[in-house]
Design a protein around this motif. Structure first.
Motif, PDB file in Angstrom:
ATOM      1  N   TYR A  36      50.341  60.665   8.684  1.00 47.52           N
ATOM      2  CA  TYR A  36      51.553  60.856   9.280  1.00 47.52           C
ATOM      3  C   TYR A  36      52.478  62.067   8.876  1.00 47.52           C
ATOM      4  O   TYR A  36      52.609  62.889   9.726  1.00 47.52           O
ATOM      5  N   SER A  37      52.979  61.343   7.789  1.00 50.32           N
ATOM      6  CA  SER A  37      54.435  62.381   7.021  1.00 50.32           C
ATOM      7  C   SER A  37      53.713  63.656   7.262  1.00 50.32           C
ATOM      8  O   SER A  37      55.047  64.901   7.398  1.00 50.32           O
ATOM      9  N   TYR A  39      51.304  65.084   8.540  1.00 49.43           N
ATOM     10  CA  TYR A  39      50.889  65.905   9.305  1.00 49.43           C
ATOM     11  C   TYR A  39      52.426  66.795   9.617  1.00 49.43           C
ATOM     12  O   TYR A  39      52.978  67.149  10.643  1.00 49.43           O
ATOM     13  N   ALA A  40      53.120  65.374  10.472  1.00 47.25           N
ATOM     14  CA  ALA A  40      55.008  65.904  10.680  1.00 47.25           C
ATOM     15  C   ALA A  40      55.755  66.936   9.861  1.00 47.25           C
ATOM     16  O   ALA A  40      56.409  67.717  10.116  1.00 47.25           O
ATOM     17  N   LEU A  41      55.089  67.309   8.832  1.00 44.62           N
ATOM     18  CA  LEU A  41      55.931  67.766   7.696  1.00 44.62           C
ATOM     19  C   LEU A  41      55.130  69.617   7.462  1.00 44.62           C
ATOM     20  O   LEU A  41      55.788  70.577   7.063  1.00 44.62           O
ATOM     21  N   GLY A  42      53.407  69.377   8.406  1.00 40.26           N
ATOM     22  CA  GLY A  42      53.696  70.153   8.521  1.00 40.26           C
ATOM     23  C   GLY A  42      52.056  71.058   7.246  1.00 40.26           C
ATOM     24  O   GLY A  42      52.561  72.194   6.614  1.00 40.26           O
TER      25      GLY A  42
END
Ligand SMILES: [Zn+2]
Length: 42
Positions: A36-37, A39-42
């Motif tokens: 998830y992280s 993904y969240a960080l791009g």
């Protein structure tokens, strides 16, 4: 700044090592949070 997953003190010490493969996820939840992280960080 807290980790983007919401529970770690910082991304660098919490999820980033798992994302980068420097540290194995200790639990399935840790692996999910790392993904998830990432993904969240791009
Ligand atoms: Zn985290």
């Amino acid at each position: 700044m807290p980790c983007v997953c919401g529970i770690g003190e910082s991304t660098e010490s919490h999820c980033l090592p798992i994302i980068k493969g420097e540290k194995a996820a200790e639990t399935a939840e840790a692996l999910m949070r790392a993904r998830y992280s990432a993904y969240a960080l791009g």
